[in-house]
Motif scaffolding. Structure first.
Motif, PDB file in Angstrom:
ATOM      1  N   PHE A  81       0.861  -1.191   0.000  1.00  0.00           N
ATOM      2  CA  PHE A  81       0.000   0.000   0.000  1.00  0.00           C
ATOM      3  C   PHE A  81       0.897   1.241   0.000  1.00  0.00           C
ATOM      4  N   SER A  82       1.814   1.277  -0.933  1.00  0.00           N
ATOM      5  CA  SER A  82       2.904   2.253  -0.833  1.00  0.00           C
ATOM      6  C   SER A  82       2.478   3.695  -1.057  1.00  0.00           C
ATOM      7  N   GLY A  83       1.316   3.931  -1.686  1.00  0.00           N
ATOM      8  CA  GLY A  83       0.868   5.312  -1.892  1.00  0.00           C
ATOM      9  C   GLY A  83       1.961   6.128  -2.551  1.00  0.00           C
ATOM     10  N   GLY A  86       5.432   7.427   1.778  1.00  0.00           N
ATOM     11  CA  GLY A  86       5.771   8.006   3.088  1.00  0.00           C
ATOM     12  C   GLY A  86       6.656   7.076   3.908  1.00  0.00           C
ATOM     13  N   MET A  87       6.354   5.804   3.831  1.00  0.00           N
ATOM     14  CA  MET A  87       7.149   4.823   4.585  1.00  0.00           C
ATOM     15  C   MET A  87       8.583   4.774   4.053  1.00  0.00           C
ATOM     16  N   GLU A 108       1.294  -1.213  -5.099  1.00  0.00           N
ATOM     17  CA  GLU A 108       0.270  -0.152  -5.067  1.00  0.00           C
ATOM     18  C   GLU A 108      -0.657  -0.333  -6.266  1.00  0.00           C
ATOM     19  N   VAL A 109      -1.948  -0.037  -6.056  1.00  0.00           N
ATOM     20  CA  VAL A 109      -2.903  -0.256  -7.135  1.00  0.00           C
ATOM     21  C   VAL A 109      -3.257   1.037  -7.871  1.00  0.00           C
ATOM     22  N   CYS A 113      -0.763   7.388  -7.758  1.00  0.00           N
ATOM     23  CA  CYS A 113       0.224   7.142  -6.694  1.00  0.00           C
ATOM     24  C   CYS A 113       1.465   6.468  -7.270  1.00  0.00           C
ATOM     25  N   CYS A 149      -0.319  -3.310  -8.847  1.00  0.00           N
ATOM     26  CA  CYS A 149      -1.106  -4.532  -8.744  1.00  0.00           C
ATOM     27  C   CYS A 149      -2.077  -4.423  -7.578  1.00  0.00           C
ATOM     28  N   ILE A 151      -3.003  -6.189  -4.337  1.00  0.00           N
ATOM     29  CA  ILE A 151      -2.342  -7.142  -3.441  1.00  0.00           C
ATOM     30  C   ILE A 151      -3.196  -8.382  -3.215  1.00  0.00           C
ATOM     31  N   SER A 168       0.654   0.403   5.154  1.00  0.00           N
ATOM     32  CA  SER A 168      -0.415   1.290   5.641  1.00  0.00           C
ATOM     33  C   SER A 168      -1.684   0.917   4.891  1.00  0.00           C
ATOM     34  N   PRO A 170      -5.606   0.501   3.719  1.00  0.00           N
ATOM     35  CA  PRO A 170      -6.658   1.523   3.679  1.00  0.00           C
ATOM     36  C   PRO A 170      -7.371   1.647   5.027  1.00  0.00           C
ATOM     37  N   ALA A 190      -7.059  -6.909   0.882  1.00  0.00           N
ATOM     38  CA  ALA A 190      -5.609  -7.010   0.663  1.00  0.00           C
ATOM     39  C   ALA A 190      -4.886  -7.320   1.971  1.00  0.00           C
ATOM     40  N   GLU A 211       0.764   0.837   9.888  1.00  0.00           N
ATOM     41  CA  GLU A 211       0.243   2.140  10.306  1.00  0.00           C
ATOM     42  C   GLU A 211      -1.230   2.233   9.931  1.00  0.00           C
TER      43      GLU A 211
HETATM   44  C1  LIG Z   1      -3.441   4.716   3.516  1.00  0.00           C
HETATM   45  S1  LIG Z   1      -2.889   4.760   1.883  1.00  0.00           S
HETATM   46  C2  LIG Z   1      -1.157   4.526   2.045  1.00  0.00           C
HETATM   47  C3  LIG Z   1      -0.404   5.783   2.220  1.00  0.00           C
HETATM   48  C4  LIG Z   1       1.084   5.599   2.073  1.00  0.00           C
HETATM   49  N1  LIG Z   1       1.711   5.133   3.273  1.00  0.00           N
HETATM   50  C5  LIG Z   1       1.732   6.910   1.628  1.00  0.00           C
HETATM   51  O1  LIG Z   1       2.722   7.338   2.190  1.00  0.00           O
HETATM   52  O2  LIG Z   1       1.219   7.512   0.681  1.00  0.00           O
HETATM   53  C6  LIG Z   1      -3.419   3.199   1.269  1.00  0.00           C
HETATM   54  C7  LIG Z   1      -2.957   2.898  -0.132  1.00  0.00           C
HETATM   55  O3  LIG Z   1      -3.302   1.553  -0.432  1.00  0.00           O
HETATM   56  C8  LIG Z   1      -3.626   1.467  -1.805  1.00  0.00           C
HETATM   57  N2  LIG Z   1      -4.416   0.233  -1.964  1.00  0.00           N
HETATM   58  C9  LIG Z   1      -5.670   0.011  -1.551  1.00  0.00           C
HETATM   59  N3  LIG Z   1      -6.050  -1.235  -1.842  1.00  0.00           N
HETATM   60  C10 LIG Z   1      -5.013  -1.826  -2.457  1.00  0.00           C
HETATM   61  C11 LIG Z   1      -4.794  -3.121  -3.016  1.00  0.00           C
HETATM   62  N4  LIG Z   1      -5.743  -4.056  -2.984  1.00  0.00           N
HETATM   63  N5  LIG Z   1      -3.600  -3.394  -3.572  1.00  0.00           N
HETATM   64  C12 LIG Z   1      -2.632  -2.445  -3.619  1.00  0.00           C
HETATM   65  N6  LIG Z   1      -2.775  -1.192  -3.113  1.00  0.00           N
HETATM   66  C13 LIG Z   1      -3.953  -0.890  -2.534  1.00  0.00           C
HETATM   67  C14 LIG Z   1      -4.388   2.749  -2.058  1.00  0.00           C
HETATM   68  O4  LIG Z   1      -4.378   3.105  -3.426  1.00  0.00           O
HETATM   69  C15 LIG Z   1      -3.616   3.755  -1.198  1.00  0.00           C
HETATM   70  O5  LIG Z   1      -2.619   4.413  -1.935  1.00  0.00           O
END
Ligand SMILES: C[S@@+](CC[C@H](N)C(=O)[O-])C[C@H]1O[C@@H](n2cnc3c(N)ncnc32)[C@H](O)[C@@H]1O
Length: 414
Positions: A81-83, A86-87, A108-109, A113, A149, A151, A168, A170, A190, A211
């Motif tokens: 969930f790299s967005g 930030g990590m 990340e999907v 992002c 992808c 996850i 991190s 959702p 995920a 987180e």
């Molecule tokens: C809380 S945010 C993460 C923020 C991240 N730590 C940052 O610094 O931007 C959650 C992220 O998970 C991604 N996400 C949600 N479902 C997902 C999935 N099934 N596979 C991959 N990424 C996913 C979202 O697009 C979103 O960018």
């Protein structure tokens, strides 16, 4: 001096059966060195705890043997969930530049992002992960990849081989204002998939950092995370922390769970220990608390873009409905959390105060440093109100000054 080091305290507390949440004090008192690196905390916390877990609770990484071990131990990092990373930013901050950077795989999907991430960190943008069964490619030495992808659609093999998992997931399934569907929310899929895969992996992570928002704590997802990790032999430690604790005039309390595979002799330690401060204000740490700097220290010098003006119709609506606004002057030392709706025009005047704080630039705005202001704003003063810019929001949350989101992203997206 405290009778026991923070290390000892953490060691005794962090057992799977006895994972704890610490909530630091809310009114930091002065100390000598304020840190601008709130984000560092995310990995900093991990590294600190991990080091604490070396036998005897000593900081092994400060010894040559410890350093050698640390390099070996953190060969690969998976950032789920790299967005926008930030990590990863925290990790880079926490690990000395002289250390070899581990193999990195981000998952990340979201397209925007992914693009921002690759631009920021120079990672290779990889699509077609599932079709190409890319996890079967063993030649990953030095790789730095972002896998676009979902996850939850990947098999176990895709998760095998990361020494450290950062994640991190959702937070929408847990937000107070949402439906709180918890594990039933499809956005939990995920996380569930990762928890399902973890116990079966040939090479499970030595440590994991998760987180989320404070509401995650006590959720069924939280229980599932803790029980899965406990059964797989991890010790866990939990924290609720906010930027205000680290000298930033912003509240954004977040939940952090750190898990370390028990019985690993120094395995997940890194050489970052010497650079890391103890986590300030945690019970039992000897570190002095960090003074909060006023908002002025985080404002951009350049004249604000006209795009940051709050549309008059929103201010008018808020005025008509007698809504209070969270207005920050230069001397303000506490602002509310910025939400993902910040800057959204369609959110309406009613929501203006809920989406995050606004900057008040009226010359006569009192600068007495009082903590927070809620007031109905007279029309004559609307012209002085604006949103914080993306740069300012990032600074208030602790992102370093050099960190910029790509210009290609719209202001609102940023
Ligand atoms: C809380 S945010 C993460 C923020 C991240 N730590 C940052 O610094 O931007 C959650 C992220 O998970 C991604 N996400 C949600 N479902 C997902 C999935 N099934 N596979 C991959 N990424 C996913 C979202 O697009 C979103 O960018």
């Amino acid at each position: 001096m405290l009778p026991h080091s923070a290390t000892d305290r953490w060691l005794t507390r962090a057992t799977p059966a006895n994972s704890r949440v610490f909530r630091p004090g809310r009114q930091p008192a002065p100390c000598e060195k304020p840190t601008r690196r709130w984000k560092l905390l995310e990995v900093g916390a991990f590294v600190f705890v991990t080091l604490c877990r070396s036998p005897g609770g000593r900081r092994r990484a400060s010894t040559p043997r410890g350093r050698a071990l640390s390099r070996r131990a953190l060969r690969s990092v998976f950032e789920f969930f790299s967005g926008v990373g930030g990590m990863r930013l925290s990790f880079k901050d926490a690990v000395p530049a002289r250390e070899p950077f581990p193999t990195w795989r981000a998952f990340e999907v979201d397209e925007a992002c992914c693009q921002a991430y690759c631009e920021l960190y120079g990672s290779k943008y990889v699509t077609g992960v599932r079709r190409g069964e890319l996890w079967k490619n063993k030649n990953q030495r030095g790789a730095d990849e972002l896998w676009r992808c979902s996850i939850d659609r990947l098999p176990d093999g895709a998760f095998d081989g990361g020494d450290l998992w950062l994640m991190s997931p959702p937070c929408q399934p847990f937000t107070r204002t949402g439906k709180q569907k918890d594990l039933e929310d499809p956005r939990c899929k995920a996380l569930l998939r990762l928890l399902e895969a973890l116990p079966a992996l040939a090479h499970p992570p030595q440590a994991l950092l998760l987180e989320n928002i404070p509401e995650f704590r006590g959720s069924r997802a939280h229980q599932h995370v803790v029980s899965t990790l406990s059964e797989a032999g991890y010790a866990t430690e939990e924290h609720l922390l906010s930027p205000i604790t680290f000298g930033f005039p912003n509240t954004r309390e977040r939940f952090y769970l750190i898990a370390v595979l028990a019985g690993q002799d120094d395995a997940a330690a890194t050489a970052a220990a010497d650079l890391l401060p103890d986590l300030p204000t945690l019970p039992g740490t000897a570190t002095a608390r960090i003074p909060v700097r006023p908002v002025e220290a985080f404002l951009e010098e350049a004249a604000p873009s006209e795009m940051l003006r709050v549309p008059e119709k929103l201010l008018e609506q808020a005025y008509r409905e007698n809504r209070t606004l969270d207005l920050a002057g230069k001397g303000t030392t506490l602002t509310k959390t910025f939400t993902s709706s910040y800057g959204k025009a369609e959110y309406g005047g009613a929501g203006l105060s809920k989406t995050g704080p606004l900057v008040m630039e009226a010359p006569d705005f009192p600068e007495d440093g009082r903590v927070q202001r809620f007031q109905t704003l007279e029309p004559a003063r609307w012209k002085f109100v604006r949103y914080f810019s993306p740069r300012e929001v990032a600074s208030l949350m602790g992102f370093p000054e050099a960190w910029e989101l790509p210009d290609a992203l719209s202001l609102r997206t940023q």
